[in-house]
Design a protein around this motif. Structure first.
Motif, short mmCIF file in Angstrom:
data_model
loop_
_atom_site.label_atom_id
_atom_site.label_comp_id
_atom_site.label_asym_id
_atom_site.label_seq_id
_atom_site.Cartn_x
_atom_site.Cartn_y
_atom_site.Cartn_z
N ASN A 108 -35.94 35.97 -78.35
CA ASN A 108 -36.04 35.86 -76.90
C ASN A 108 -36.58 34.48 -76.53
O ASN A 108 -37.38 33.91 -77.27
CB ASN A 108 -36.97 36.94 -76.33
N PRO A 109 -36.16 33.92 -75.39
CA PRO A 109 -36.68 32.60 -74.99
C PRO A 109 -38.20 32.62 -74.84
O PRO A 109 -38.77 33.54 -74.24
CB PRO A 109 -35.99 32.35 -73.65
N VAL A 110 -38.86 31.61 -75.38
CA VAL A 110 -40.31 31.46 -75.26
C VAL A 110 -40.59 30.08 -74.65
O VAL A 110 -40.15 29.06 -75.18
CB VAL A 110 -41.02 31.58 -76.63
N HIS A 111 -41.30 30.07 -73.53
CA HIS A 111 -41.64 28.81 -72.85
C HIS A 111 -43.15 28.72 -72.73
O HIS A 111 -43.80 29.65 -72.24
CB HIS A 111 -41.00 28.75 -71.47
N ILE A 112 -43.72 27.60 -73.18
CA ILE A 112 -45.17 27.42 -73.18
C ILE A 112 -45.54 26.15 -72.41
O ILE A 112 -45.04 25.07 -72.72
CB ILE A 112 -45.73 27.32 -74.61
N LYS A 113 -46.41 26.31 -71.42
CA LYS A 113 -47.04 25.16 -70.78
C LYS A 113 -48.39 24.95 -71.46
O LYS A 113 -49.19 25.88 -71.55
CB LYS A 113 -47.26 25.42 -69.28
N MET A 114 -48.63 23.73 -71.93
CA MET A 114 -49.82 23.47 -72.74
C MET A 114 -50.47 22.17 -72.33
O MET A 114 -49.81 21.27 -71.80
CB MET A 114 -49.44 23.44 -74.22
N GLY A 115 -51.77 22.06 -72.58
CA GLY A 115 -52.51 20.86 -72.23
C GLY A 115 -52.40 19.78 -73.29
O GLY A 115 -52.20 20.05 -74.47
N ILE A 116 -52.54 18.52 -72.85
CA ILE A 116 -52.65 17.38 -73.76
C ILE A 116 -53.53 16.34 -73.08
O ILE A 116 -53.42 16.12 -71.87
CB ILE A 116 -51.26 16.80 -74.12
N ASN A 117 -54.42 15.73 -73.84
CA ASN A 117 -55.36 14.75 -73.29
C ASN A 117 -55.34 13.51 -74.17
O ASN A 117 -55.94 13.49 -75.24
CB ASN A 117 -56.77 15.35 -73.22
N LEU A 118 -54.64 12.47 -73.71
CA LEU A 118 -54.50 11.25 -74.51
C LEU A 118 -55.81 10.48 -74.62
O LEU A 118 -55.96 9.62 -75.48
CB LEU A 118 -53.42 10.35 -73.91
#
Length: 493
Positions: A173-183
């Motif tokens: 099944n489609p899996v979509h993840i919004k995730m944090g990143i801090n350069l």
């Protein structure tokens, strides 16, 4: 087969409705309905009432149109009245009862209940087991697309991730993840770049969108919509020391709604995309408007092609069922690259194993078109490369000895296209006809990120893993290994 699947299959056969029509009305892909009928799967509990109501309305309408109400009553042990509204109510009740029996009896639901029980995890072994084993198992068992939010910084976790083996199972099944990143946090030098690349390759069936997370890093939340939320406490090394698992659906979705609004207000850094979006938002056009490129090819080699290949690629686009816009895109890219190859400065980074695979296999990936080069076409391709590098000394090749990188066969599935202003990744596994999962592309939306990746590739040139070949070196290489290459081609011929 469970009671729900048996009833649904019987209703479909009775009304003789096409699965594609039913799927369109209900709003699910045909594969989901097929699983409900034949694989013992069930609609998600939260969605089941709406699904059953839609199904009941469709079946009732078909029965009235076909004037089969009396026969329906006999076969399904139902009583009148036989108007459309009453039939819909009767069918809805049948579906609801069958769903409840199946839901209560299914072993899958029993497993889910155990996996998703609300609890507090205090020990590292339990926390690792939850994220590595229990959570993926839970996601595999969901019967709908997964929407996930993670406020934590991906770079903080990269150092502890291991890719010793390829994944045994991919999400269907489609899996979509919004995730944090801090350069500015755990990404202070370029060491995170290959680790982030390996991460995206390892999970190439998942679509990630990474957002600047400085305003939400403190939340430490991981949320699966309609399913589960995990509130984490992190130690000084950014490792999860305590995990509080929340399973109350109302609480989970309240958290999801609040946190999703924070993502909406945050800056998008890396975006999962498809070919159509890449074209219509102008990203592709802007990318090719420059004359200096770094390109790492993970599979095939669709560059420096002889001009006579382009019409065949256009025809292949049509033969593979693409609309005319894809054929036009292929034609446009062919002309654009020909112009760039004449004068542009291009550094190609080629994996040694991929180069050998292309010589023996001949598969290239041009835009969304998968094309198999014949032996004769590959020979002409090699000769055309030799001709072009003689005319343009600004074309260089960096051969990466990927066999020296552990588990490289799992970690190099995405090609990199970079002009130091625009940069995107192309997920080659998406074009596997067996899956078509995951995003087609990732676009980099941040100048600092693009600059860091550009610098990493420049530094890679002096690495012991890389051998550089300028125009003269390419000729010397072919003089040395040309006979061997011809023999490799002749084996297939």
């Amino acid at each position: 087969m469970n009671a729900y699947g048996t009833l649904l299959k019987k209703l479909i056969r009775f009304t003789n409705i096409k699965l594609t029509n039913l799927a369109e009305i209900v709003g699910y892909d045909t594969s989901y309905i097929s699983k409900w009928c034949n694989k013992g799967k069930l609609p998600a509990a939260k969605a089941a009432p709406n699904v059953n109501k839609c199904l009941a309305d469709v079946f009732a309408r078909e029965i009235i149109i076909q004037e089969e109400a009396t026969l329906f009553a006999a076969e399904f042990n139902a009583s009148g009245p036989y108007d459309e509204s009453s039939l819909s109510s009767t069918i809805f009740r049948l579906l609801k009862d069958a769903y409840k029996r199946s839901y209560d009896n299914t072993s899958e639901n029993a497993q889910l209940a155990g996996l998703s029980s609300q609890r507090m995890l205090l020990w590292q072994l339990d926390i690792k087991n939850f994220f590595v084993t229990e959570l993926p198992q839970l996601l595999h068992q969901l019967n709908e697309p997964c929407q996930i939010l993670c406020t934590m910084d991906i770079c903080g976790f990269l150092k502890d991730l291991s890719y010793e083996t390829g994944r045994q199972a991919y999400y269907t099944n489609p899996v979509h993840i919004k995730m944090g990143i801090n350069l500015g946090g755990h990404c202070k030098n370029n060491s995170y770049i290959p680790q982030l690349y390996y991460f995206l390759n390892h999970y190439n069936d998942i679509s990630f969108d990474f957002y600047e997370n400085t305003c939400m890093d403190y939340m430490n939340l991981f949320i699966v919509k309609n399913c589960i939320a995990v509130q984490c406490a992190l130690d000084k090394d950014y490792r999860i020391s305590i995990a509080h698992i929340i399973t109350d659906t109302a609480q989970v979705n309240s958290l999801y709604q609040k946190v999703n609004s924070e993502f909406t207000l945050s800056r998008l850094m890396i975006h999962s995309s498809d070919s159509e979006e890449l074209f219509y938002n102008g990203y592709r056009t802007e990318f090719y408007a420059h004359n200096a490129f770094q390109i790492m090819v993970a599979k095939g080699f669709e560059f420096l092609l002889p001009p006579e290949i382009n019409p065949r690629l256009i025809q292949a686009a049509r033969d593979q069922g693409f609309d005319e816009s894809m054929a036009q895109l292929v034609a446009h890219l062919g002309i654009t690259w020909e112009e760039i190859f004449e004068k542009g400065a291009i550094d190609f980074y080629l994996l040694k194993t991929n180069l050998i695979r292309y010589i023996t296999d001949g598969t290239i990936y041009f835009a969304d078109v998968v094309y198999h080069m014949s032996v004769e076409e590959r020979k002409k391709h090699i000769q055309h490369v030799l001709d072009l590098v003689q005319k343009n000394p600004n074309i260089r090749f960096f051969i990466i000895d990927d066999e020296c990188i552990p588990n490289s066969e799992h970690l190099f599935q995405m090609s990199v296209y970079n002009n130091k202003r625009k940069l995107f990744l192309k997920n080659m596994e998406h074009y596997d006809a067996r899956t078509h999962l995951g995003p087609s592309f990732y676009t980099m939306q941040n100048e600092t990120l693009i600059g860091g990746i550009s610098q990493y590739f420049s530094e890679l040139q002096s690495s012991s893993l890389c051998n550089v070949y300028g125009s003269e070196d390419v000729f010397r290489f072919y003089e040395k290994y040309g006979i061997m290459i011809d023999r490799m081609l002749s084996i297939e011929e």
